[in-house]
Design a protein around this motif. Structure first.
Motif, PDB file in Angstrom:
ATOM      1  N   SER A 180       0.828  -1.207   0.000  1.00 38.99           N
ATOM      2  CA  SER A 180       0.000   0.000   0.000  1.00 38.99           C
ATOM      3  C   SER A 180       0.864   1.259   0.000  1.00 38.99           C
ATOM      4  O   SER A 180       0.486   2.293  -0.557  1.00 38.99           O
ATOM      5  CB  SER A 180      -0.930   0.007   1.215  1.00 38.99           C
ATOM      6  N   GLY A 181       2.047   1.173   0.631  1.00 41.30           N
ATOM      7  CA  GLY A 181       2.929   2.322   0.639  1.00 41.30           C
ATOM      8  C   GLY A 181       3.426   2.681  -0.749  1.00 41.30           C
ATOM      9  O   GLY A 181       3.481   3.849  -1.134  1.00 41.30           O
ATOM     10  N   TRP A 182       3.795   1.633  -1.537  1.00 42.79           N
ATOM     11  CA  TRP A 182       4.212   1.914  -2.903  1.00 42.79           C
ATOM     12  C   TRP A 182       3.041   2.431  -3.731  1.00 42.79           C
ATOM     13  O   TRP A 182       3.230   3.240  -4.637  1.00 42.79           O
ATOM     14  CB  TRP A 182       4.796   0.656  -3.530  1.00 42.79           C
ATOM     15  N   LYS A 183       1.827   1.979  -3.417  1.00 42.31           N
ATOM     16  CA  LYS A 183       0.656   2.524  -4.102  1.00 42.31           C
ATOM     17  C   LYS A 183       0.506   4.006  -3.785  1.00 42.31           C
ATOM     18  O   LYS A 183       0.137   4.811  -4.645  1.00 42.31           O
ATOM     19  CB  LYS A 183      -0.599   1.766  -3.675  1.00 42.31           C
ATOM     20  N   GLU A 184       0.828   4.378  -2.539  1.00 38.55           N
ATOM     21  CA  GLU A 184       0.770   5.778  -2.167  1.00 38.55           C
ATOM     22  C   GLU A 184       1.723   6.602  -3.018  1.00 38.55           C
ATOM     23  O   GLU A 184       1.390   7.720  -3.444  1.00 38.55           O
ATOM     24  CB  GLU A 184       1.130   5.939  -0.689  1.00 38.55           C
ATOM     25  N   LEU A 185       2.914   6.057  -3.288  1.00 36.82           N
ATOM     26  CA  LEU A 185       3.870   6.769  -4.125  1.00 36.82           C
ATOM     27  C   LEU A 185       3.330   6.932  -5.536  1.00 36.82           C
ATOM     28  O   LEU A 185       3.468   8.002  -6.146  1.00 36.82           O
ATOM     29  CB  LEU A 185       5.204   6.023  -4.146  1.00 36.82           C
ATOM     30  N   ARG A 186       2.690   5.897  -6.062  1.00 36.64           N
ATOM     31  CA  ARG A 186       2.098   6.013  -7.400  1.00 36.64           C
ATOM     32  C   ARG A 186       0.972   7.036  -7.405  1.00 36.64           C
ATOM     33  O   ARG A 186       0.841   7.831  -8.335  1.00 36.64           O
ATOM     34  CB  ARG A 186       1.564   4.651  -7.852  1.00 36.64           C
ATOM     35  N   ASP A 187       0.162   7.020  -6.359  1.00 37.90           N
ATOM     36  CA  ASP A 187      -0.945   7.973  -6.288  1.00 37.90           C
ATOM     37  C   ASP A 187      -0.462   9.414  -6.155  1.00 37.90           C
ATOM     38  O   ASP A 187      -1.192  10.357  -6.476  1.00 37.90           O
ATOM     39  CB  ASP A 187      -1.852   7.640  -5.089  1.00 37.90           C
ATOM     40  N   ALA A 188       0.764   9.575  -5.661  1.00 35.44           N
ATOM     41  CA  ALA A 188       1.303  10.925  -5.483  1.00 35.44           C
ATOM     42  C   ALA A 188       1.863  11.500  -6.772  1.00 35.44           C
ATOM     43  O   ALA A 188       2.147  12.706  -6.830  1.00 35.44           O
ATOM     44  CB  ALA A 188       2.395  10.911  -4.411  1.00 35.44           C
ATOM     45  N   LEU A 189       2.015  10.686  -7.810  1.00 36.91           N
ATOM     46  CA  LEU A 189       2.668  11.162  -9.027  1.00 36.91           C
ATOM     47  C   LEU A 189       1.952  12.345  -9.684  1.00 36.91           C
ATOM     48  O   LEU A 189       2.627  13.262 -10.182  1.00 36.91           O
ATOM     49  CB  LEU A 189       2.829  10.002 -10.022  1.00 36.91           C
ATOM     50  N   PRO A 190       0.600  12.370  -9.739  1.00 36.41           N
ATOM     51  CA  PRO A 190      -0.028  13.589 -10.290  1.00 36.41           C
ATOM     52  C   PRO A 190       0.329  14.840  -9.505  1.00 36.41           C
ATOM     53  O   PRO A 190       0.511  15.921 -10.095  1.00 36.41           O
ATOM     54  CB  PRO A 190      -1.528  13.279 -10.193  1.00 36.41           C
ATOM     55  N   TYR A 191       0.461  14.726  -8.183  1.00 37.82           N
ATOM     56  CA  TYR A 191       0.872  15.873  -7.378  1.00 37.82           C
ATOM     57  C   TYR A 191       2.321  16.246  -7.705  1.00 37.82           C
ATOM     58  O   TYR A 191       2.675  17.429  -7.745  1.00 37.82           O
ATOM     59  CB  TYR A 191       0.751  15.544  -5.895  1.00 37.82           C
ATOM     60  N   ALA A 192       3.168  15.223  -7.932  1.00 43.17           N
ATOM     61  CA  ALA A 192       4.557  15.494  -8.294  1.00 43.17           C
ATOM     62  C   ALA A 192       4.633  16.196  -9.637  1.00 43.17           C
ATOM     63  O   ALA A 192       5.439  17.106  -9.833  1.00 43.17           O
ATOM     64  CB  ALA A 192       5.352  14.189  -8.326  1.00 43.17           C
ATOM     65  N   ALA A 193       3.787  15.761 -10.578  1.00 46.88           N
ATOM     66  CA  ALA A 193       3.774  16.410 -11.888  1.00 46.88           C
ATOM     67  C   ALA A 193       3.381  17.877 -11.761  1.00 46.88           C
ATOM     68  O   ALA A 193       3.976  18.754 -12.392  1.00 46.88           O
ATOM     69  CB  ALA A 193       2.799  15.670 -12.816  1.00 46.88           C
ATOM     70  N   THR A 194       2.373  18.134 -10.928  1.00 44.32           N
ATOM     71  CA  THR A 194       1.945  19.522 -10.730  1.00 44.32           C
ATOM     72  C   THR A 194       3.059  20.353 -10.107  1.00 44.32           C
ATOM     73  O   THR A 194       3.339  21.477 -10.543  1.00 44.32           O
ATOM     74  CB  THR A 194       0.707  19.569  -9.822  1.00 44.32           C
ATOM     75  N   ALA A 195       3.711  19.808  -9.083  1.00 45.13           N
ATOM     76  CA  ALA A 195       4.785  20.547  -8.421  1.00 45.13           C
ATOM     77  C   ALA A 195       5.947  20.792  -9.374  1.00 45.13           C
ATOM     78  O   ALA A 195       6.527  21.883  -9.399  1.00 45.13           O
ATOM     79  CB  ALA A 195       5.258  19.777  -7.186  1.00 45.13           C
ATOM     80  N   SER A 196       6.310  19.782 -10.168  1.00 53.78           N
ATOM     81  CA  SER A 196       7.423  19.929 -11.107  1.00 53.78           C
ATOM     82  C   SER A 196       7.114  20.997 -12.146  1.00 53.78           C
ATOM     83  O   SER A 196       7.964  21.845 -12.465  1.00 53.78           O
ATOM     84  CB  SER A 196       7.696  18.592 -11.804  1.00 53.78           C
ATOM     85  N   MET A 197       5.891  20.962 -12.682  1.00 52.91           N
ATOM     86  CA  MET A 197       5.541  21.945 -13.705  1.00 52.91           C
ATOM     87  C   MET A 197       5.381  23.333 -13.102  1.00 52.91           C
ATOM     88  O   MET A 197       5.648  24.335 -13.755  1.00 52.91           O
ATOM     89  CB  MET A 197       4.289  21.500 -14.447  1.00 52.91           C
ATOM     90  N   ASN A 198       4.940  23.400 -11.848  1.00 53.63           N
ATOM     91  CA  ASN A 198       4.887  24.699 -11.175  1.00 53.63           C
ATOM     92  C   ASN A 198       6.283  25.307 -11.063  1.00 53.63           C
ATOM     93  O   ASN A 198       6.478  26.511 -11.244  1.00 53.63           O
ATOM     94  CB  ASN A 198       4.278  24.552  -9.781  1.00 53.63           C
ATOM     95  N   LEU A 199       7.265  24.451 -10.743  1.00 57.30           N
ATOM     96  CA  LEU A 199       8.650  24.921 -10.662  1.00 57.30           C
ATOM     97  C   LEU A 199       9.115  25.428 -12.021  1.00 57.30           C
ATOM     98  O   LEU A 199       9.662  26.529 -12.135  1.00 57.30           O
ATOM     99  CB  LEU A 199       9.563  23.786 -10.184  1.00 57.30           C
ATOM    100  N   ALA A 200       8.879  24.621 -13.057  1.00 56.63           N
ATOM    101  CA  ALA A 200       9.274  25.042 -14.397  1.00 56.63           C
ATOM    102  C   ALA A 200       8.531  26.307 -14.815  1.00 56.63           C
ATOM    103  O   ALA A 200       9.088  27.201 -15.455  1.00 56.63           O
ATOM    104  CB  ALA A 200       9.005  23.913 -15.395  1.00 56.63           C
ATOM    105  N   TYR A 201       7.260  26.383 -14.433  1.00 65.06           N
ATOM    106  CA  TYR A 201       6.418  27.521 -14.800  1.00 65.06           C
ATOM    107  C   TYR A 201       6.997  28.825 -14.250  1.00 65.06           C
ATOM    108  O   TYR A 201       6.927  29.868 -14.900  1.00 65.06           O
ATOM    109  CB  TYR A 201       5.017  27.280 -14.236  1.00 65.06           C
TER     110      TYR A 201
END
Length: 371
Positions: free
Chosen positions: A157-178
């Motif tokens: 379930s913990g690794w599932k949590e990491l997968r579920d966090a990827l959309p948030y990571a994408a948003t944070a990464s693009m916010n940084l680039a933005y």
């Protein structure tokens, strides 16, 4: 600093923003979610340290800059751990501890940096100040959460949590680039003096826009709980009220900045830059748009539409690239500021489209969803 923020993202991977949303929506699971996120972050720390070392060896910077990069990178890793603590505190709506930690970190970092530079030390010591400040902020939040700090190694379930966090990571990464891509692109296609003039204007309005981000982050826990436990009509009504409030505050802030542009520029940079008054007045429109995009982005996250938010930020990022490359060579600083405001307008439009599911006409028959 731009490079160091990449290390922070690498060791967070969206875990902190996901923790805020999920722990707010499921308070009974908050401690478990926090411990799993903390465990995953600790596993990511060695990867972050390796990345810092590789960057210091391979990036084509002078030796002093590479030393500074190592220190700011270590500070970013400490900040990543602190973000997990702050996310848990925010989900419990005890933001005063987060505010106190951030205030203490800022005072410690700035005070030490000023003292080091006044004492004739090199810029590298600013990196030392950042490490000490980040460690101080992490220590304070860790003391507050000392009973909850029990990192859990990831199970399935913990690794599932990491997968579920990827959309948030994408948003944070693009916010940084933005927030960085305009300067990066301009440095490649325009004279450095022009880049500097644009930065003088844009950094002020970007700082003003951070108030929108802070306010939206503070409201995320209650909006996430509203979405999961109240009728859709209640969530829709609150979403509209917050959007209208964002328009009001953002419009007021943009108006005040536009009217006081000359005074603000003179106070910040001196009388030589008062000629940037007109570009600054136009750039102030960014503040209004930023309040709107911050409110809509927070509401999309509360509604579980983080992937849609990430796609909207990608569109805004693409608009920034197109407008900077197309406008700066022709219109200079005016083109860069038009790109700043125009890309935020594109982002606002795409977020409104993505939020149409809960910004439509209220449904009086909507029933409360299952928690």
């Amino acid at each position: 600093m731009s490079v160091a923020l990449g290390f922070l993202l690498m060791t967070d991977l969206g875990l902190s923003p996901r923790l805020i949303r999920e722990a707010s929506a499921r308070p009974d699971m908050a401690t478990r979610l926090y411990r799993e996120a903390l465990g995953l972050k600790l596993l990511l720390m060695p990867l972050g340290l390796v990345a810092v070392g590789i960057a210091a060896l391979l990036l084509p910077y002078p030796a002093e800059v590479r030393q500074l990069l190592v220190l700011t990178g270590v500070a970013a890793l400490l900040q990543s751990l602190a973000q997990a603590n702050e996310a848990f505190l925010r989900s419990q709506e005890v933001m005063h501890w987060e505010a106190l930690a951030n205030l203490g970190q800022s005072i410690l970092t700035t005070g030490l940096a000023i003292g080091f530079l006044a004492g004739g030390l090199t810029l590298v010591w600013v990196g030392v100040a950042r490490v000490v400040g980040a460690a101080g902020g992490l220590l304070l939040t860790s003391v507050v959460l000392r009973r909850e700090i029990r990192p859990r190694l990831p199970s399935a379930s913990g690794w599932k949590e990491l997968r579920d966090a990827l959309p948030y990571a994408a948003t944070a990464s693009m916010n940084l680039a933005y927030g960085q891509v305009d300067i990066l692109l301009m440095s490649l296609i325009a004279p450095q003096a022009l880049v500097g003039e644009y930065a003088l204007v844009s950094r002020i309005v970007l700082v003003a826009g951070t108030f929108a981000s802070t306010g939206a982050a503070a409201l995320l826990p209650i909006m996430a709980r509203t979405f999961t436990s109240a009728a859709r009509s209640v969530f829709r009504s609150r979403a509209w009220r917050l959007l209208l409030l964002a328009l009001l505050i953002g419009g007021l802030g943009a108006g005040l900045l536009a009217m006081g542009g000359g005074t603000i520029l003179t106070l910040a940079y001196g009388p030589d830059f008062e000629g940037l008054r007109r570009p600054f007045a136009f750039a102030s429109g960014y503040v209004l748009l930023r309040f709107v995009t911050a409110a809509l982005g927070m509401e999309l996250t509360a509604a579980g539409l983080q992937s849609a938010r990430a796609r909207c930020i990608l569109l805004g990022l693409a608009a920034t690239v197109v407008l900077v490359v197309g406008g700066v060579p022709i219109w200079g600083v005016a083109g860069a500021i038009a790109a700043l405001v125009g890309s935020e307008l594109v982002l606002a439009g795409s977020l409104i489209f993505a939020a149409r599911s809960f910004l439509g006409a209220p449904d009086p028959t909507a029933a409360a969803p299952q928690a």
